[in-house]
Design an enzyme around this catalytic site. Structure first.
Site, mmCIF file in Angstrom:
data_model
loop_
_atom_site.group_PDB
_atom_site.id
_atom_site.type_symbol
_atom_site.label_atom_id
_atom_site.label_comp_id
_atom_site.label_asym_id
_atom_site.label_seq_id
_atom_site.Cartn_x
_atom_site.Cartn_y
_atom_site.Cartn_z
ATOM 1 N N GLY A 27 56.720 61.902 -62.039
ATOM 2 C CA GLY A 27 56.684 60.445 -62.110
ATOM 3 C C GLY A 27 56.360 59.730 -60.817
ATOM 4 C CD GLU B 152 63.410 60.961 -57.903
ATOM 5 O OE1 GLU B 152 62.464 60.964 -58.719
ATOM 6 O OE2 GLU B 152 64.414 61.654 -58.024
ATOM 7 C CG ASP B 153 59.458 58.140 -61.590
ATOM 8 O OD1 ASP B 153 60.362 58.849 -61.103
ATOM 9 O OD2 ASP B 153 59.103 58.242 -62.778
ATOM 10 C CG ASP C 67 68.435 56.417 -65.192
ATOM 11 O OD1 ASP C 67 69.037 55.338 -65.157
ATOM 12 O OD2 ASP C 67 68.121 56.981 -66.253
ATOM 13 C CG ASP D 252 57.370 60.205 -68.950
ATOM 14 O OD1 ASP D 252 58.351 59.970 -68.204
ATOM 15 O OD2 ASP D 252 57.317 61.194 -69.703
HETATM 16 C C1 PRP Z 1 62.737 61.316 -63.937
HETATM 17 C C2 PRP Z 1 62.275 60.609 -62.694
HETATM 18 C C3 PRP Z 1 63.229 61.079 -61.642
HETATM 19 C C4 PRP Z 1 64.482 61.374 -62.437
HETATM 20 C C5 PRP Z 1 65.486 60.306 -62.166
HETATM 21 O O1 PRP Z 1 62.193 62.576 -63.967
HETATM 22 O O2 PRP Z 1 60.947 60.938 -62.385
HETATM 23 O O3 PRP Z 1 62.768 62.240 -60.987
HETATM 24 O O4 PRP Z 1 64.146 61.384 -63.819
HETATM 25 O O5 PRP Z 1 66.583 60.410 -63.020
HETATM 26 P P1 PRP Z 1 68.055 60.636 -62.510
HETATM 27 O O6 PRP Z 1 68.329 59.675 -61.405
HETATM 28 O O7 PRP Z 1 68.850 60.332 -63.759
HETATM 29 O O8 PRP Z 1 68.221 62.060 -62.088
HETATM 30 P P2 PRP Z 1 61.901 63.405 -65.295
HETATM 31 O O9 PRP Z 1 62.861 64.553 -65.369
HETATM 32 O O10 PRP Z 1 61.874 62.494 -66.483
HETATM 33 O O11 PRP Z 1 60.494 64.010 -65.005
HETATM 34 P P3 PRP Z 1 59.104 63.273 -64.768
HETATM 35 O O12 PRP Z 1 59.091 62.748 -63.345
HETATM 36 O O13 PRP Z 1 58.095 64.364 -64.956
HETATM 37 O O14 PRP Z 1 58.978 62.150 -65.770
#
Ligand code: PRP
Length: 188
Positions: free
Chosen positions: A45, A97-98, A101, A157
């Site tokens: 992301g 990071e994107d 959360d 996404d």
């Molecule tokens: C998403 C996003 C961060 C992570 C944040 O990744 O890109 O890396 O979740 O969430 P958190 O703070 O709850 O840990 P994802 O696993 O969806 O993979 P992606 O980047 O390929 O979409």
């Protein structure tokens, strides 16, 4: 595409808003790392944000990537799927990071990278959603803080879709669950 579905979308940042946000964050990161920095992007992301951030920075930048397995709801166990190629010992490193959360990804990666004795380690995220935080993570650099709502675009996404939107928008997760492609006709 019905008007009702389109009206579910709310644009939080258009492309000009994204550009201004990235420029501000890039200036903040550059000011704190005058000797240069390693940007460690978390796949997948972070890619659009990292690419724009790196180009907006006024310091020497190295780019590398990390990937981890998703958190399994039962155990919370994760592992590195792809490690950095760069030796970060003694370097300034910013995890990019994107979205932050729950904070579990940033917490896990910060712990992993801190063992390698970087000179400095920080976390930069385009979107911060603190309402869902589980780990005690406060990102050092934040593009936009949002309440508890689902967002797509600019790396974020839904089942692999919408990452390349040049906007950040809220979407209705119930609509996406029903049809993951629901917004494609309206947005592309
Ligand atoms: C998403 C996003 C961060 C992570 C944040 O990744 O890109 O890396 O979740 O969430 P958190 O703070 O709850 O840990 P994802 O696993 O969806 O993979 P992606 O980047 O390929 O979409």
């Amino acid at each position: 595409m019905t008007d009702a579905v389109v009206s579910d979308l709310q644009i939080l940042l258009d492309s000009r808003g994204i550009e201004a946000t990235v420029e501000r964050v890039a200036a903040e990161v550059s000011a704190d790392h005058t000797d240069g920095v390693v940007l460690a992007g978390v796949l997948r992301g972070s890619v659009p944000f990292l690419a724009d951030l790196a180009r907006a920075m006024s310091i020497h930048v190295r780019i590398d990537f990390l990937a981890i397995t998703p958190y399994s709801p039962g155990t919370g166990r994760v592992r590195l799927l792809k490690d950095l190629d760069i030796d970060i010992t003694g370097r300034d490193v910013v995890i990019v990071e994107d979205i932050v959360d729950t904070g579990l990804t940033s917490e896990f990666l910060s712990a992993q990278l801190n063992r390698r004795n970087p000179r400095n380690l920080s976390v930069c995220t385009f979107v911060d959603r603190p309402a869902r935080r589980v780990a005690p993570i406060e990102p050092d650099y934040v593009g936009i803080e949002i309440p508890e709502e689902f967002v797509i675009g600019y790396g974020l996404d839904y089942e692999g879709r919408y990452r390349n939107l040049p906007i950040l928008a809220t979407a209705d997760p119930a609509v996406l669950k029903e049809n993951p492609d629901a917004y494609i006709a309206a947005l592309y």
